[in-house]
Structure formats: C-alpha cells, structure tokens
Design a protein around this motif. Structure first.
Motif, PDB file in Angstrom:
ATOM      1  N   TYR A 130      58.400 -19.203  18.205  1.00 42.13           N
ATOM      2  CA  TYR A 130      58.779 -19.555  19.662  1.00 42.13           C
ATOM      3  C   TYR A 130      59.815 -20.680  19.573  1.00 42.13           C
ATOM      4  O   TYR A 130      59.912 -21.176  18.596  1.00 42.13           O
ATOM      5  CB  TYR A 130      57.399 -19.983  20.276  1.00 42.13           C
ATOM      6  CG  TYR A 130      57.692 -20.787  21.278  1.00 42.13           C
ATOM      7  CD1 TYR A 130      57.935 -20.058  22.737  1.00 42.13           C
ATOM      8  CD2 TYR A 130      57.722 -22.139  21.684  1.00 42.13           C
ATOM      9  CE1 TYR A 130      57.928 -20.633  23.795  1.00 42.13           C
ATOM     10  CE2 TYR A 130      57.917 -23.049  22.817  1.00 42.13           C
ATOM     11  CZ  TYR A 130      58.249 -22.327  23.894  1.00 42.13           C
ATOM     12  OH  TYR A 130      58.432 -22.871  25.030  1.00 42.13           O
ATOM     13  N   THR A 131      60.506 -20.597  20.612  1.00 38.16           N
ATOM     14  CA  THR A 131      61.473 -21.587  20.647  1.00 38.16           C
ATOM     15  C   THR A 131      61.530 -21.833  22.529  1.00 38.16           C
ATOM     16  O   THR A 131      61.612 -20.829  23.200  1.00 38.16           O
ATOM     17  CB  THR A 131      62.961 -21.246  20.420  1.00 38.16           C
ATOM     18  OG1 THR A 131      63.571 -19.851  20.864  1.00 38.16           O
ATOM     19  CG2 THR A 131      63.006 -21.253  18.695  1.00 38.16           C
ATOM     20  N   PRO A 132      61.739 -23.167  22.836  1.00 37.94           N
ATOM     21  CA  PRO A 132      61.971 -23.226  24.250  1.00 37.94           C
ATOM     22  C   PRO A 132      63.185 -22.382  25.018  1.00 37.94           C
ATOM     23  O   PRO A 132      64.046 -22.027  24.178  1.00 37.94           O
ATOM     24  CB  PRO A 132      62.311 -24.672  24.600  1.00 37.94           C
ATOM     25  CG  PRO A 132      61.762 -25.276  23.125  1.00 37.94           C
ATOM     26  CD  PRO A 132      62.029 -24.300  22.007  1.00 37.94           C
ATOM     27  N   ARG A 139      73.184 -28.589  25.413  1.00 38.12           N
ATOM     28  CA  ARG A 139      73.944 -27.760  24.373  1.00 38.12           C
ATOM     29  C   ARG A 139      74.020 -28.110  23.145  1.00 38.12           C
ATOM     30  O   ARG A 139      73.879 -27.613  22.056  1.00 38.12           O
ATOM     31  CB  ARG A 139      75.558 -27.592  25.052  1.00 38.12           C
ATOM     32  CG  ARG A 139      76.230 -26.458  24.121  1.00 38.12           C
ATOM     33  CD  ARG A 139      77.655 -26.301  24.839  1.00 38.12           C
ATOM     34  NE  ARG A 139      78.469 -25.383  23.989  1.00 38.12           N
ATOM     35  CZ  ARG A 139      79.648 -25.125  24.151  1.00 38.12           C
ATOM     36  NH1 ARG A 139      80.101 -25.681  25.171  1.00 38.12           N
ATOM     37  NH2 ARG A 139      80.201 -24.447  23.299  1.00 38.12           N
ATOM     38  N   ALA A 140      73.776 -29.433  23.099  1.00 36.24           N
ATOM     39  CA  ALA A 140      74.236 -30.167  21.893  1.00 36.24           C
ATOM     40  C   ALA A 140      72.682 -29.859  21.024  1.00 36.24           C
ATOM     41  O   ALA A 140      72.833 -30.068  19.623  1.00 36.24           O
ATOM     42  CB  ALA A 140      74.264 -31.790  21.870  1.00 36.24           C
ATOM     43  N   ARG A 141      71.799 -29.580  21.685  1.00 31.60           N
ATOM     44  CA  ARG A 141      70.347 -29.656  20.752  1.00 31.60           C
ATOM     45  C   ARG A 141      69.936 -28.045  20.696  1.00 31.60           C
ATOM     46  O   ARG A 141      68.889 -27.711  19.813  1.00 31.60           O
ATOM     47  CB  ARG A 141      69.128 -29.993  21.963  1.00 31.60           C
ATOM     48  CG  ARG A 141      69.420 -31.503  21.982  1.00 31.60           C
ATOM     49  CD  ARG A 141      68.223 -31.751  23.136  1.00 31.60           C
ATOM     50  NE  ARG A 141      67.011 -31.490  22.672  1.00 31.60           N
ATOM     51  CZ  ARG A 141      65.985 -31.364  23.415  1.00 31.60           C
ATOM     52  NH1 ARG A 141      65.972 -31.515  24.780  1.00 31.60           N
ATOM     53  NH2 ARG A 141      64.640 -31.069  22.942  1.00 31.60           N
ATOM     54  N   ARG A 142      70.981 -27.142  20.786  1.00 26.97           N
ATOM     55  CA  ARG A 142      70.540 -25.786  20.661  1.00 26.97           C
ATOM     56  C   ARG A 142      70.900 -25.295  19.251  1.00 26.97           C
ATOM     57  O   ARG A 142      71.802 -24.598  18.831  1.00 26.97           O
ATOM     58  CB  ARG A 142      71.165 -24.931  21.663  1.00 26.97           C
ATOM     59  CG  ARG A 142      70.896 -24.928  23.066  1.00 26.97           C
ATOM     60  CD  ARG A 142      71.755 -24.196  24.060  1.00 26.97           C
ATOM     61  NE  ARG A 142      71.060 -24.615  25.250  1.00 26.97           N
ATOM     62  CZ  ARG A 142      71.774 -24.529  26.369  1.00 26.97           C
ATOM     63  NH1 ARG A 142      73.123 -24.429  26.528  1.00 26.97           N
ATOM     64  NH2 ARG A 142      71.462 -24.709  27.532  1.00 26.97           N
ATOM     65  N   HIS A 143      69.952 -25.725  18.056  1.00 21.22           N
ATOM     66  CA  HIS A 143      70.105 -25.498  16.921  1.00 21.22           C
ATOM     67  C   HIS A 143      68.890 -24.830  16.256  1.00 21.22           C
ATOM     68  O   HIS A 143      67.898 -25.525  16.288  1.00 21.22           O
ATOM     69  CB  HIS A 143      70.352 -26.860  15.993  1.00 21.22           C
ATOM     70  CG  HIS A 143      71.625 -27.625  16.354  1.00 21.22           C
ATOM     71  ND1 HIS A 143      72.759 -26.939  15.958  1.00 21.22           N
ATOM     72  CD2 HIS A 143      71.874 -28.745  16.807  1.00 21.22           C
ATOM     73  CE1 HIS A 143      73.756 -27.861  16.632  1.00 21.22           C
ATOM     74  NE2 HIS A 143      73.330 -29.027  17.000  1.00 21.22           N
ATOM     75  N   LEU A 144      68.815 -23.544  16.312  1.00 20.69           N
ATOM     76  CA  LEU A 144      67.669 -22.656  16.115  1.00 20.69           C
ATOM     77  C   LEU A 144      67.409 -22.519  14.699  1.00 20.69           C
ATOM     78  O   LEU A 144      68.419 -22.389  14.148  1.00 20.69           O
ATOM     79  CB  LEU A 144      67.919 -21.523  16.895  1.00 20.69           C
ATOM     80  CG  LEU A 144      68.194 -21.545  18.416  1.00 20.69           C
ATOM     81  CD1 LEU A 144      68.294 -20.124  19.162  1.00 20.69           C
ATOM     82  CD2 LEU A 144      66.937 -22.484  19.045  1.00 20.69           C
ATOM     83  N   PRO A 145      66.033 -22.352  14.345  1.00 22.63           N
ATOM     84  CA  PRO A 145      65.885 -22.105  12.905  1.00 22.63           C
ATOM     85  C   PRO A 145      66.475 -20.696  12.346  1.00 22.63           C
ATOM     86  O   PRO A 145      66.538 -19.776  13.194  1.00 22.63           O
ATOM     87  CB  PRO A 145      64.426 -21.974  12.880  1.00 22.63           C
ATOM     88  CG  PRO A 145      63.925 -21.789  14.053  1.00 22.63           C
ATOM     89  CD  PRO A 145      64.961 -22.474  15.198  1.00 22.63           C
ATOM     90  N   LEU A 173      73.293 -15.819  17.422  1.00 27.59           N
ATOM     91  CA  LEU A 173      74.019 -15.909  16.420  1.00 27.59           C
ATOM     92  C   LEU A 173      73.059 -15.646  14.983  1.00 27.59           C
ATOM     93  O   LEU A 173      72.942 -14.984  14.145  1.00 27.59           O
ATOM     94  CB  LEU A 173      74.520 -17.442  15.886  1.00 27.59           C
ATOM     95  CG  LEU A 173      74.903 -17.982  14.605  1.00 27.59           C
ATOM     96  CD1 LEU A 173      75.875 -17.097  14.081  1.00 27.59           C
ATOM     97  CD2 LEU A 173      75.121 -19.142  14.299  1.00 27.59           C
ATOM     98  N   ARG A 174      71.490 -16.174  15.670  1.00 30.70           N
ATOM     99  CA  ARG A 174      70.436 -16.125  14.800  1.00 30.70           C
ATOM    100  C   ARG A 174      70.245 -14.532  14.621  1.00 30.70           C
ATOM    101  O   ARG A 174      69.630 -13.742  13.449  1.00 30.70           O
ATOM    102  CB  ARG A 174      69.314 -16.847  15.080  1.00 30.70           C
ATOM    103  CG  ARG A 174      69.581 -18.558  14.799  1.00 30.70           C
ATOM    104  CD  ARG A 174      69.625 -18.604  13.518  1.00 30.70           C
ATOM    105  NE  ARG A 174      69.771 -20.147  13.372  1.00 30.70           N
ATOM    106  CZ  ARG A 174      70.919 -20.578  12.552  1.00 30.70           C
ATOM    107  NH1 ARG A 174      71.795 -19.907  12.211  1.00 30.70           N
ATOM    108  NH2 ARG A 174      70.937 -21.802  12.540  1.00 30.70           N
TER     109      ARG A 174
END
Length: 204
Positions: A130-132, A139-145, A173-174
């Motif tokens: 899950y991701t929010p 935008r600066a926080r959108r670093h997904l695993p 991208l992921r």
C-alpha cells in the motif's frame, strides 16, 4: 439517442463538460473533441483540469462504458507513433482496493486499448504494498519503494503500460521497472490525464 434522453431524464450530465447528455455516457461535443497527445514515449488525452471529469466518472462513477470511448483516441495515438507492441498491461491495484471498488479502471482502459490495437492484454504485474494516494502527497515526497510492484509473468518485446492518471510519474516509473524485470525490452505509457506536465519531462 434514446439512452442519452433517458440519462438526461435521470439527471445524468456529461462528465466531460457538465452539460445535458445528448448521447450515451458522453455528449456528442465531448466525443468529437476526444484526441490524444504524444510526449516522447507516452500518449495521453489531456491535462487533468480538462479531462478530469471523465477520469472521475470511470474511476469512481462506475461508468464502465466510457472505457471503450476513451480507449479509441489513445489507440489511434499509439498507432500513429508506430510502436510495435507485443502486448498491453495496466498498473495494478491492491486486492483490498479491487474488492471494494469491484474493478481496476486502468485495466478496463488497457483491455479496451489492446482490443483496438489487436494485441493481447495480460496481467503482468502485481502490486505488493500500500502507498497513499498520489494526488494527496507533495511532489517532493513522492518517492515510492522499489518493490512496489512485482512481475507475475515473463514477457518479451515492447509493451504498453496503461494508467488512468500520471501525477508525479513515480508510480509509472516503479511499474515500468517491474515490467522491464518481467522481460519487456521497452515500455511505453498511456494515460487518460496528466496532473503535472512536468512529470512528462523525464520521459520525453
């Protein structure tokens, strides 16, 4: 015409412009205005401010019939780019979300696009965690695993990866990385809407 009149009597308005429906699901004016744009290795119908209504109708309003209508200009744009595709897949959702909603909008769209292109649609990826919701995050926080998605099939050749909205580009991208791990030689993107035009930059 009768379906459009019935929807009008029931109070349904066109999700594209908000006016009275004179055709099923989408008014004639909005149907005529449907066209897709290309940006590098991506195609999309428009910015969210312009096409957000139809996105919400498909995503939350359960207007499943919109998928074939919206897929047509996307498929035309893909064909115009000359991409030689082995198949089409979509960004997957988590099983609990799928259970609540009952369907995955990108998959509905992806299946319709694949049918128009005459190539297979396959569920190649699985969402692992899950991701929010992306629109709720800066935008600066959108670093997904990196392990957000995992391949469940082996594929080859070039693939079209479909999602409903391109926000920051992080989810795409992921999913693209996972599709490459599945064996795809090249991955193109197709979206209904783009929230931030800057997200198109890295993929031009």
């Amino acid at each position: 015409m009768l379906w459009g009149l019935l929807e009008g009597l029931l109070g349904h308005t066109c999700p594209g412009c908000g006016n009275r429906l004179d055709a099923p699901l989408l008014c004639r004016g909005c149907r005529q205005g449907l066209r897709a744009f290309a940006a590098g290795e991506m195609v999309y119908l428009g910015l969210y401010g312009r096409v957000g209504g139809v996105v919400r109708a498909l995503k939350y309003g359960k207007r499943f019939g919109l998928a074939p209508l919206l897929a047509e200009p996307l498929a035309e744009a893909v064909s115009a780019q000359g991409w030689r595709l082995a198949g089409v897949t979509a960004v997957p959702t988590l099983l609990p979300r799928l259970a609540v909603r009952g369907y995955n909008p990108p998959e509905l769209l992806g299946r319709a696009v694949a049918a128009r292109l005459g190539v297979p649609y396959l569920r190649v990826l699985r969402r692992e965690r899950y991701t929010p919701s992306q629109p709720s995050r800066g935008r600066a926080r959108r670093h997904l695993p990196q392990d957000l998605f995992a391949p469940v099939l082996r594929v080859e050749g070039s693939w079209l990866l479909v999602d409903d909205v391109l926000t920051s580009g992080a989810t795409f991208l992921r999913a693209k990385e996972a599709l490459l791990r599945a064996g795809a030689g090249r991955v193109y993107g197709a979206f209904l809407a783009v929230r931030d035009p800057g997200a198109l930059g890295p993929y031009r």
